[in-house]
Design a protein around this motif. Structure first.
Motif, PDB file in Angstrom:
ATOM      1  N   GLU A  73       1.077  -1.135  -0.108  1.00 35.58           N
ATOM      2  CA  GLU A  73      -0.076   0.022  -0.128  1.00 35.58           C
ATOM      3  C   GLU A  73       0.770   1.043   0.086  1.00 35.58           C
ATOM      4  O   GLU A  73       0.631   2.244  -0.661  1.00 35.58           O
ATOM      5  N   LEU A  74       1.874   1.233   0.911  1.00 34.78           N
ATOM      6  CA  LEU A  74       2.762   2.301   1.063  1.00 34.78           C
ATOM      7  C   LEU A  74       3.600   2.729  -0.609  1.00 34.78           C
ATOM      8  O   LEU A  74       3.918   3.628  -0.993  1.00 34.78           O
ATOM      9  N   ASN A  75       3.879   1.495  -1.068  1.00 35.01           N
ATOM     10  CA  ASN A  75       4.528   1.635  -2.149  1.00 35.01           C
ATOM     11  C   ASN A  75       3.453   2.460  -3.321  1.00 35.01           C
ATOM     12  O   ASN A  75       3.937   3.510  -3.980  1.00 35.01           O
ATOM     13  N   LYS A  76       2.492   1.978  -3.363  1.00 36.42           N
ATOM     14  CA  LYS A  76       1.331   2.468  -4.189  1.00 36.42           C
ATOM     15  C   LYS A  76       1.298   3.992  -3.753  1.00 36.42           C
ATOM     16  O   LYS A  76       0.928   5.073  -4.663  1.00 36.42           O
ATOM     17  N   ALA A  77       1.323   4.404  -2.510  1.00 35.81           N
ATOM     18  CA  ALA A  77       1.084   5.829  -2.167  1.00 35.81           C
ATOM     19  C   ALA A  77       2.174   6.687  -2.707  1.00 35.81           C
ATOM     20  O   ALA A  77       1.996   7.617  -3.110  1.00 35.81           O
ATOM     21  N   LEU A  78       3.323   6.137  -2.817  1.00 37.41           N
ATOM     22  CA  LEU A  78       4.709   7.050  -3.526  1.00 37.41           C
ATOM     23  C   LEU A  78       4.232   7.137  -4.745  1.00 37.41           C
ATOM     24  O   LEU A  78       4.542   8.291  -5.260  1.00 37.41           O
ATOM     25  N   GLY A  91       9.238  12.965  -6.927  1.00 35.72           N
ATOM     26  CA  GLY A  91       9.745  12.864  -8.421  1.00 35.72           C
ATOM     27  C   GLY A  91      10.799  11.891  -8.701  1.00 35.72           C
ATOM     28  O   GLY A  91      10.643  11.410  -9.977  1.00 35.72           O
ATOM     29  N   TRP A  92      11.640  11.567  -7.701  1.00 28.83           N
ATOM     30  CA  TRP A  92      12.537  10.399  -8.208  1.00 28.83           C
ATOM     31  C   TRP A  92      11.891   8.983  -8.445  1.00 28.83           C
ATOM     32  O   TRP A  92      12.560   8.312  -8.853  1.00 28.83           O
ATOM     33  N   VAL A  93      10.747   8.766  -7.778  1.00 27.04           N
ATOM     34  CA  VAL A  93      10.260   7.518  -8.130  1.00 27.04           C
ATOM     35  C   VAL A  93      10.066   7.087  -9.474  1.00 27.04           C
ATOM     36  O   VAL A  93      10.412   5.970  -9.817  1.00 27.04           O
ATOM     37  N   LEU A  95      23.843   3.356 -16.226  1.00 26.25           N
ATOM     38  CA  LEU A  95      23.541   3.724 -14.843  1.00 26.25           C
ATOM     39  C   LEU A  95      21.918   4.064 -14.906  1.00 26.25           C
ATOM     40  O   LEU A  95      21.279   3.433 -13.920  1.00 26.25           O
ATOM     41  N   VAL A  96      21.526   4.728 -15.909  1.00 26.62           N
ATOM     42  CA  VAL A  96      19.846   5.041 -15.584  1.00 26.62           C
ATOM     43  C   VAL A  96      19.373   3.817 -16.140  1.00 26.62           C
ATOM     44  O   VAL A  96      18.205   3.338 -15.762  1.00 26.62           O
ATOM     45  N   LYS A  97      19.863   2.755 -17.025  1.00 28.27           N
ATOM     46  CA  LYS A  97      19.276   1.701 -17.485  1.00 28.27           C
ATOM     47  C   LYS A  97      18.926   0.713 -16.356  1.00 28.27           C
ATOM     48  O   LYS A  97      17.897   0.107 -16.067  1.00 28.27           O
ATOM     49  N   GLY A  98      20.075   0.465 -15.465  1.00 25.74           N
ATOM     50  CA  GLY A  98      19.968   0.010 -14.213  1.00 25.74           C
ATOM     51  C   GLY A  98      18.814   0.252 -13.385  1.00 25.74           C
ATOM     52  O   GLY A  98      17.909  -0.466 -12.629  1.00 25.74           O
ATOM     53  N   ALA A  99      18.785   1.629 -13.023  1.00 23.72           N
ATOM     54  CA  ALA A  99      17.755   2.392 -12.268  1.00 23.72           C
ATOM     55  C   ALA A  99      16.476   2.158 -12.908  1.00 23.72           C
ATOM     56  O   ALA A  99      15.315   1.766 -12.323  1.00 23.72           O
ATOM     57  N   LYS A 100      16.438   2.196 -14.293  1.00 22.92           N
ATOM     58  CA  LYS A 100      14.826   1.922 -14.854  1.00 22.92           C
ATOM     59  C   LYS A 100      14.429   0.539 -14.764  1.00 22.92           C
ATOM     60  O   LYS A 100      13.188   0.139 -14.285  1.00 22.92           O
ATOM     61  N   ASP A 101      15.305  -0.419 -14.979  1.00 21.65           N
ATOM     62  CA  ASP A 101      14.945  -1.763 -14.495  1.00 21.65           C
ATOM     63  C   ASP A 101      14.503  -2.186 -13.104  1.00 21.65           C
ATOM     64  O   ASP A 101      13.350  -2.844 -13.094  1.00 21.65           O
ATOM     65  N   MET A 102      15.372  -1.539 -12.171  1.00 21.48           N
ATOM     66  CA  MET A 102      14.682  -1.761 -10.733  1.00 21.48           C
ATOM     67  C   MET A 102      13.660  -0.884 -10.534  1.00 21.48           C
ATOM     68  O   MET A 102      12.551  -1.495  -9.917  1.00 21.48           O
ATOM     69  N   ALA A 103      13.428   0.318 -11.416  1.00 20.32           N
ATOM     70  CA  ALA A 103      12.090   1.031 -10.950  1.00 20.32           C
ATOM     71  C   ALA A 103      11.010   0.009 -11.684  1.00 20.32           C
ATOM     72  O   ALA A 103       9.761  -0.008 -10.804  1.00 20.32           O
ATOM     73  N   LYS A 104      11.268  -0.662 -12.546  1.00 12.35           N
ATOM     74  CA  LYS A 104      10.011  -1.664 -13.112  1.00 12.35           C
ATOM     75  C   LYS A 104       9.971  -2.747 -12.131  1.00 12.35           C
ATOM     76  O   LYS A 104       9.040  -3.279 -11.922  1.00 12.35           O
ATOM     77  N   ALA A 105      10.990  -3.274 -11.522  1.00 11.25           N
ATOM     78  CA  ALA A 105      10.974  -4.484 -10.808  1.00 11.25           C
ATOM     79  C   ALA A 105      10.350  -4.035  -9.411  1.00 11.25           C
ATOM     80  O   ALA A 105      10.030  -5.066  -8.448  1.00 11.25           O
ATOM     81  N   PHE A 120      16.803   0.942  -5.836  1.00  9.46           N
ATOM     82  CA  PHE A 120      16.508   0.022  -4.744  1.00  9.46           C
ATOM     83  C   PHE A 120      16.483   0.395  -3.589  1.00  9.46           C
ATOM     84  O   PHE A 120      15.436   0.817  -2.718  1.00  9.46           O
ATOM     85  N   PHE A 121      17.825   1.170  -3.117  1.00 12.30           N
ATOM     86  CA  PHE A 121      17.841   1.900  -2.012  1.00 12.30           C
ATOM     87  C   PHE A 121      16.855   3.147  -1.885  1.00 12.30           C
ATOM     88  O   PHE A 121      16.031   3.266  -0.583  1.00 12.30           O
ATOM     89  N   GLU A 122      16.498   3.861  -2.844  1.00  9.81           N
ATOM     90  CA  GLU A 122      15.591   5.033  -2.749  1.00  9.81           C
ATOM     91  C   GLU A 122      14.229   4.641  -2.330  1.00  9.81           C
ATOM     92  O   GLU A 122      13.324   5.039  -1.652  1.00  9.81           O
ATOM     93  N   LYS A 123      13.586   3.553  -3.124  1.00  9.87           N
ATOM     94  CA  LYS A 123      12.355   2.961  -3.269  1.00  9.87           C
ATOM     95  C   LYS A 123      12.100   2.479  -1.738  1.00  9.87           C
ATOM     96  O   LYS A 123      11.239   2.916  -1.207  1.00  9.87           O
ATOM     97  N   ALA A 124      12.933   1.391  -1.237  1.00 11.61           N
ATOM     98  CA  ALA A 124      13.015   1.109   0.107  1.00 11.61           C
ATOM     99  C   ALA A 124      12.940   2.067   1.147  1.00 11.61           C
ATOM    100  O   ALA A 124      12.166   2.008   2.112  1.00 11.61           O
ATOM    101  N   CYS A 125      13.631   2.874   1.210  1.00 15.27           N
ATOM    102  CA  CYS A 125      13.596   4.223   1.799  1.00 15.27           C
ATOM    103  C   CYS A 125      12.267   5.155   1.999  1.00 15.27           C
ATOM    104  O   CYS A 125      11.808   5.190   3.169  1.00 15.27           O
TER     105      CYS A 125
END
Ligand code: PA5
Length: 451
Positions: free
Chosen positions: A33-38, A50-52, A230-240, A401-406
């Motif tokens: 739920e909190l992930n959805k709220a982000l 905006g980083w999400v 670097l951005v591709k790695g972040a993009k893949d993690m954003a999707k995951a 990953f760390f940003e999203k989990a934070c």
């Protein structure tokens, strides 16, 4: 996609001690739920999320522009690139550049060496940097979202003078890049007046979440690293780790849940562990991210960090046998970039011939495994993150990953993970003690306290 792995099995390891899978699973729904709220921007501090989705919004035109800026700077044959900034305007690029650089890049003469200023107020540091820059070809990037932070403003004032003295005003302008707010702050006014190349820090991205904006990408590109990977790695993690990815598959939700469950069980300190010295500043970036996001309202896990195996010979004692309020999160790199085999030695006085022919990394991995077993036996729960390699793509994954989990973790303890009201207290006192105009009342009050 080489995906990061998250192993929580040793966070649950001990019956009656660490968290149980049942407790862990109670966080399934809240973290989803909190992930959805982000994503939906319905949680606290939602003006700064905006980083999400940032990795998905970085476009070709922007990347090409940053690369062109990096090329123009490097075409001047610079030996040193000075990045002026503090906190979130410093630690992200430092973490990525160190993670990807040769451990001895400076001594090997790799160009440009990226140095940082404005992250301290040391007179010796600045004087010694001025000495160095007199002997080098150099350029600089000044980064400040507010454009008014004292430390970088002071360093920039000195270094701008140094640059203009060395190259003349016009050439100095072509050697300065400013990264700041689109319209506000002293740095924006100065950059517009002087005609510096500028980049904008988006309004909805706070400093510690800004490494994938020009704040991080400009210095990383000038340092010669692959910002696209670097951005591709972040993009893949954003999707995951997206809002529709369920808990069972969502590593950010799982990490947030595990550390929150441990916190609730009295594990108030999280130690980020690395076995690669290049990751030292990744841990400094992580400390800012989690410490500044969660440490408020008298709550939050205290983020600490160690470099192993070095610190096993110092902090290892406390971790093994000190207060049992700790847990560890290990970043393990599966495969080193280079290979060193242990040679046979005829005399074998060090008795190490039993390792002959093996990789040094094999010893490092056994140190990691042996330490994990010892620390878990000593009641220190262990979370293990494994990345395939220490390259731009995997570092990009780790950041997102760390940003999203934070963000999820901050919401779990019901704080606003995107503000930092606490950092104002020291600034107010410092300005009062410096007798800054406008702080007269505070100056009088503090002088009364310290006389
Ligand atoms: O995360 C944050 O917001 C802070 O650490 C800031 O990045 C830091 O204080 C520097 O601020 P600024 O970029 O405005 O100079």
């Amino acid at each position: 996609m080489e995906t990061m792995k998250l192993d929580l099995s040793k966070a649950f390891a001990k019956a009656g001690g660490f968290i149980s899978p049942e407790v862990f699973n109670t966080y399934k729904k809240p973290t989803e739920e909190l992930n959805k709220a982000l994503h939906a921007k319905t949680g606290r501090g939602s003006d700064y999320v905006g980083w999400v989705n940032l990795p998905n919004e970085i476009d070709e035109a922007f990347l090409s522009d940053v690369e062109a800026t990096a090329k123009a700077i490097n075409d001047k044959n610079i030996e040193v690139y000075v990045v002026v900034g503090i906190g979130g305007s410093y630690l992200g690029s430092k973490a990525v550049i160190d993670s990807l650089s040769d451990n001895f890049a400076h001594l090997k003469g790799n160009k440009p060496a990226v140095l940082f200023a404005g992250q301290n107020i040391s007179e010796d540091y600045l004087a010694e940097m001025q000495d160095l820059l007199k002997t080098k070809e150099w350029a600089m990037c000044v980064i400040s979202k507010s454009g008014t932070t004292t430390e970088p403003a002071l360093a920039f004032r000195l270094l701008k003078h140094e640059l203009e003295t060395k190259y003349g005003k016009e050439e100095a302008v072509s050697r300065i890049c400013a990264v700041t707010d689109k319209s506000k702050g002293a740095l924006r006014i100065l950059a517009n007046e002087e005609g510096y190349k500028t980049y904008v820090i988006p309004d909805d991205v706070g400093g510690r979440y800004s490494v994938l904006t020009p704040v991080g990408l400009v210095p990383i590109a000038v340092a010669g690293f692959d910002i696209r990977a670097l951005v591709k790695g972040a993009k893949d993690m954003a999707k995951a780790t997206a809002a529709d990815v369920k808990f069972e598959d969502n590593l950010a939700c799982q990490y947030a849940a595990a550390r929150h469950a441990l916190y609730t069980e009295g594990k108030k300190i999280e130690i980020l562990v690395n076995y690669q010295p290049k990751l030292h500043f990744m841990a400094e970036w992580w400390k800012q991210l989690y410490g500044e996001s969660e440490g408020k309202d008298s709550k939050g896990i205290f983020p600490a960090a160690v470099d192993f195996s070095s610190d096993l010979h110092s902090m290892g004692q406390y971790i093994q046998e000190g207060e049992r309020t700790l847990f560890e999160t290990v970043i393990s790199v599966a495969k080193p970039e280079r290979e060193v085999l242990i040679p046979t030695d005829e005399a074998n006085l060090d008795s190490l011939n039993f390792l002959a022919g093996k990789n040094v990394d094999f010893v490092n991995k056994m140190a990691e495994l042996g330490t994990q077993i010892a620390h878990v036996d000593g009641d220190v729960p262990n979370i293990r993150i494994e990345i395939a390699r220490l390259d731009a793509y995997n570092v990009g994954q780790l950041i997102q990953f760390f940003e999203k989990a934070c963000g999820i973790s901050g919401y779990l303890i019901n704080v606003n993970p995107f503000d930092q009201p606490g950092v104002e207290a020291y600034k107010k006192n410092m300005f009062a003690l410096l007798e800054k105009p406008g702080f007269e009342a505070e100056t009088a009050m503090l002088k009364g306290r310290i006389s």
